[in-house]
Structure formats: C-alpha cells, structure tokens
Enzyme design. Structure first.
Site, PDB file in Angstrom:
ATOM      1  N   PHE A  50       0.860  -1.188   0.000  1.00 38.20           N
ATOM      2  CA  PHE A  50       0.000   0.000   0.000  1.00 38.20           C
ATOM      3  C   PHE A  50       0.890   1.229   0.000  1.00 38.20           C
ATOM      4  O   PHE A  50       1.714   1.402   0.881  1.00 38.20           O
ATOM      5  CB  PHE A  50      -0.938   0.037   1.217  1.00 38.20           C
ATOM      6  CG  PHE A  50      -1.914   1.167   1.118  1.00 38.20           C
ATOM      7  CD1 PHE A  50      -3.050   1.065   0.330  1.00 38.20           C
ATOM      8  CD2 PHE A  50      -1.678   2.366   1.784  1.00 38.20           C
ATOM      9  CE1 PHE A  50      -3.943   2.126   0.207  1.00 38.20           C
ATOM     10  CE2 PHE A  50      -2.560   3.430   1.656  1.00 38.20           C
ATOM     11  CZ  PHE A  50      -3.693   3.310   0.872  1.00 38.20           C
ATOM     12  N   ASP A  81       9.163   2.481   1.901  1.00 39.37           N
ATOM     13  CA  ASP A  81       7.975   3.204   2.336  1.00 39.37           C
ATOM     14  C   ASP A  81       7.775   2.872   3.811  1.00 39.37           C
ATOM     15  O   ASP A  81       7.265   1.811   4.162  1.00 39.37           O
ATOM     16  CB  ASP A  81       6.783   2.773   1.485  1.00 39.37           C
ATOM     17  CG  ASP A  81       5.481   3.437   1.929  1.00 39.37           C
ATOM     18  OD1 ASP A  81       5.434   3.961   3.061  1.00 39.37           O
ATOM     19  OD2 ASP A  81       4.516   3.419   1.152  1.00 39.37           O
ATOM     20  N   LYS A 112       2.139   9.355   8.430  1.00 40.96           N
ATOM     21  CA  LYS A 112       1.341   8.867   9.560  1.00 40.96           C
ATOM     22  C   LYS A 112       1.779   9.413  10.926  1.00 40.96           C
ATOM     23  O   LYS A 112       1.452  10.526  11.254  1.00 40.96           O
ATOM     24  CB  LYS A 112       1.304   7.339   9.523  1.00 40.96           C
ATOM     25  CG  LYS A 112       0.478   6.843   8.334  1.00 40.96           C
ATOM     26  CD  LYS A 112      -0.157   5.489   8.562  1.00 40.96           C
ATOM     27  CE  LYS A 112      -1.302   5.257   7.611  1.00 40.96           C
ATOM     28  NZ  LYS A 112      -0.927   4.736   6.294  1.00 40.96           N
TER      29      LYS A 112
HETATM   30  C1  LIG Z   1      -0.988   5.142   4.892  1.00 40.03           C
HETATM   31  C2  LIG Z   1       0.100   4.744   3.987  1.00 40.03           C
HETATM   32  C3  LIG Z   1       0.390   5.469   2.818  1.00 40.03           C
HETATM   33  C4  LIG Z   1      -0.443   6.636   2.357  1.00 40.03           C
HETATM   34  O1  LIG Z   1      -0.389   7.715   3.221  1.00 40.03           O
HETATM   35  P1  LIG Z   1      -1.460   8.917   3.059  1.00 40.03           P
HETATM   36  O2  LIG Z   1      -1.044   9.898   4.106  1.00 40.03           O
HETATM   37  O3  LIG Z   1      -2.817   8.323   3.290  1.00 40.03           O
HETATM   38  O4  LIG Z   1      -1.333   9.436   1.684  1.00 40.03           O
HETATM   39  C5  LIG Z   1       1.458   5.061   2.057  1.00 40.03           C
HETATM   40  N1  LIG Z   1       2.208   4.018   2.404  1.00 40.03           N
HETATM   41  C6  LIG Z   1       1.961   3.299   3.519  1.00 40.03           C
HETATM   42  C7  LIG Z   1       2.863   2.161   3.864  1.00 40.03           C
HETATM   43  C8  LIG Z   1       0.895   3.622   4.337  1.00 40.03           C
HETATM   44  O5  LIG Z   1       0.636   2.884   5.426  1.00 40.03           O
END
Ligand SMILES: *Cc1c(COP(=O)(O)O)cnc(C)c1O
Length: 400
Positions: free
Chosen positions: A135, A220, A249
């Site tokens: 994600f 990420d 986050k």
């Molecule tokens: C939540 C998340 C995102 C996206 O972040 P947003 O602030 O919602 O754009 C990207 N990568 C990971 C691993 C996430 O958990």
C-alpha cells in the site's frame, strides 16, 4: 443511526466503510463517542496518533507555533522545517529530508527522485518494482504502485512505470528487473495489505540485488517508521539501509505531514524540480519536531518493543485457546491476528460494543496499532475485551 450518521449519508462523498460510532473526544489511548461511551483506541488513527490523543507535547507544539508562524511558503527559510530535517537525519541513515503533506505525496516525491536518478545514472530507466499486497497511497501513480487490483481496476488506465510482483520473493524481483528498472519500492512490513512480515533474509537479498544492478531501494516507512515496529525505523530490524525513505502517519503525532528522505547519492533534485505549497509548513514541522524529540528523549521505542512482546505473548495464548486463530503476526505495535474464516468484521463489531476499537485489515484478519505510549494495563484491558468478543463470536458462529 445518530443525527451525524444520517447527515453523512446525505452529504458526504462516501469512499470507505465506517464503523457505526461518532467519536467526539480523545485523551491518551481512550476516545469517547457522542453518547459519552468510552473506548480503548487500538487503531490510533491508523498508526497516526503515535503519542495517543491530544498529548500535551502535541498540543503545546501546535498552540505555541500557531501563535508564532503558521505558514510562510518555501521561498523563505523557516526554523521548524530545518530543525525537523536535522533531527531526522541525525537519527537515521539518511542525509537529506524534504517535507510534504501526506504519505502518498511523499511517495510521489520518492518516485520522482528515482526517475530523475534513472535519467542521470541509468540511461533513462524509469520503472519501479513494487510488491503485491503493498500500500503506497491513493494518488493515481501510487494506485499503480500499490499491488492490489481492487484499488486499481476502477481507475485504469494507470500511469505506467510500475511493476507489481510477489512480496517476499527475491526471484520475483530479479525476474521483473530489466533495462527500464530504476528502483525497487517496498514496505519493510506491509501494513494495509495485512501486516505481512517478510523472511529475515528478504530485504538483505533485495539490497544486494539493487547494489548489483545499481538500482535504488526505496522504503515506504509511512506506517512502520517512527517507532511502530520497536525500532525507530523498520529497516533497522532487517539489517539494511534504503537509499530513499518516506515517512508520514505518526511522524507529527496526528498532525498531517509527510517526509521524503534520501542518501546524498540519491538526492538528485535541483532547484525547481519539486515543491509543495503547504509541505513542510512551520506548524506541521514544529509538531513533528516536538513529537520526534519526545519519542527520542523518552525512549518511547523501547516501550513499543516491550509492549509489542507482551501483546504477542497475549495473542499466542489466545491462539492456544481459540483454534480458529491460525496466525499471530507483526512486529512491535503493528500486529495482526489471522482467522481461518471471514469473521474479522464480527470480531471488530463485538469489540466495538465492548469498548475497544480495532481494524479489520482483511475479511479474515484484524490489525492492532495502538498509540506507541500504550501502557501494560491498557493492553491487558484490550485483551480482555477481545477475549470476550472472540468467545461470543465463536458461540454465535459455532466455531468451537
Ligand atoms: C498510509 C500509507 C500510505 C499513504 O499515506 P497517506 O497519508 O494516506 O497518503 C502510504 N504508504 C503506507 C505504507 C501507508 O501505510
């Protein structure tokens, strides 16, 4: 339905499922709904409220900075942005930082950085290998990066240059690599995809492959970073260093922020290449700075590993009691319980009634991501609510 939920159904652009509760107040690991009912919050804004709700450090940083300087644009120097960059660089393997407003925006920046690197050093290579069940966010390019067809299919054609391959398989990455590849982008532990922890050797193998081919490794760490797994960053658990890392986050304890970090060698932006109106504004960065400083000074990360171990032990006891729990997985305070049937929604609903907020990360798995400052008594209370919920669901569904 309460009045707010009726109004939402009428006026709001519904994009996801909500649990039937309207939260009006929070303090620490607790929140309250509009009827005054109390809940333990083991969702924490999806791993965002790292210090819990309305932590004094977050409130003080917000109100202090709000009376000094909220926004001034990136065409002037301002202090909190530079302080936060210094703190992140001093405490990670990274050498440069840039700030944006969200995780997806940070990942977009990482992809732009990798593509520019490809133009400069890899004969114009631009493609990025990512994992299935990953994600990376909801912008069009990040939907293409996110290896989940359900998020992609309604929005095709997607931007090109992303290849989604099996997670936890170095062979899949090797096979997908060609002269167009400039980078591999992975979460150290997949969050939204179900809390999937790779084998200990996987990220080391990916690092070695990237080195051999001259590719960039992007991590990420939007969900795993800033302590969530029991180390300040997820990569530290696996003995590898990425070239580029993204954060979001929990970085500012609940205030919107994203960060793009890079090693000097990967930091190829020149003036004019990238920008963001609100990105790195004094308010967001001041809150990020004070939150991170608190996490470092109070060694919040060792609370995460201690209570993560306690949570895991408690889950393993539940697994021994309830045969329909097939797996306990995760690291630190990012954990999941896997069931052998699609009962996650029922378990989450029953926990909600019992006063515990959880996330059904998959139809057959629930995710736990309490604030990093959660206390043992709160974990024990959550386990007790969960145990009752599992007993009730087991009885209602005749699972044992
Ligand atoms: C939540 C998340 C995102 C996206 O972040 P947003 O602030 O919602 O754009 C990207 N990568 C990971 C691993 C996430 O958990």
């Amino acid at each position: 339905m309460s009045k707010w939920q009726e109004l939402e159904a009428r006026y709001f652009m519904t994009t996801g499922k909500r649990q039937p509760v309207t939260i009006v107040r929070g303090k620490g690991v607790k929140v309250w709904d509009e009827d005054g009912k109390e809940y333990l919050d083991f969702v924490a804004g999806i791993a965002v409220n790292s210090l819990g709700h309305c932590h004094p450090v977050v409130r003080k940083a917000l109100s202090g900075q709000a009376s000094k300087l909220i926004h001034v644009s990136n065409i002037f120097y301002h202090i909190p942005q530079i302080q936060l960059a210094e703190l992140l660089v001093q405490n990670s393997c990274m050498e440069r930082a840039y700030f944006v407003n969200s995780g997806a925006e940070a990942n977009e920046g990482a992809v732009k950085l990798a593509r520019k690197y490809g133009k400069l050093h890899l004969s114009g290579a631009y493609a990025i290998i990512t994992a299935m069940d990953s994600f990376h966010g909801r912008t069009l390019a990040m939907v293409a990066a996110t290896g989940q067809p359900k998020y992609q299919e309604p929005f095709t054609p997607l931007p090109e240059g992303f290849v989604n391959v099996e997670f936890n398989s170095i062979e899949a990455i090797m096979e997908a690599t060609n002269e167009k590849t400039c980078a591999v982008m992975l979460e150290p532990v997949q969050g939204e995809g179900g809390v999937n922890v790779p084998n200990d050797s996987y990220l080391k193998q990916v690092r070695a492959w990237c080195d051999e081919r001259g590719l960039l490794l992007i991590m990420d760490e939007i969900q795993t970073g800033i302590g969530r797994l029991g180390t300040l960053f997820g990569y530290q658990q696996f003995g590898v260093e990425p070239d580029i890392m993204t954060l979001g986050k929990g970085l500012a304890g609940g205030f919107p922020i994203g960060a793009l970090l890079a090693k000097e060698t990967a930091s190829v932006f020149k003036p004019g290449d990238h920008g963001s109106t609100f990105g790195g504004n004094p308010l967001a960065c001041a809150v990020g700075y004070e939150t991170l400083k608190f996490i470092l000074e109070k060694d919040v990360v060792s609370n995460v590993s201690r209570l993560g171990d306690h949570l895991k032990q408690s889950f393993n006891k539940l697994k021994a009691t309830f045969p329909f729990i097939t797996e306990v997985r995760g690291r630190g305070l990012l954990m999941a319980l896997q069931f052998n049937g699609e009962i996650a929604a029922d378990v989450v609903k029953t926990c909600l009634e019992g006063g515990l907020l959880l996330n059904p990360v998959k139809p057959d798995a629930i995710r736990f991501m309490p604030p990093l400052v959660v206390k043992k008594a709160e974990v024990d209370k959550a386990i007790s609510i969960l145990t009752s919920a599992l007993e009730k669901v087991a009885k209602d569904k005749k699972l044992m």
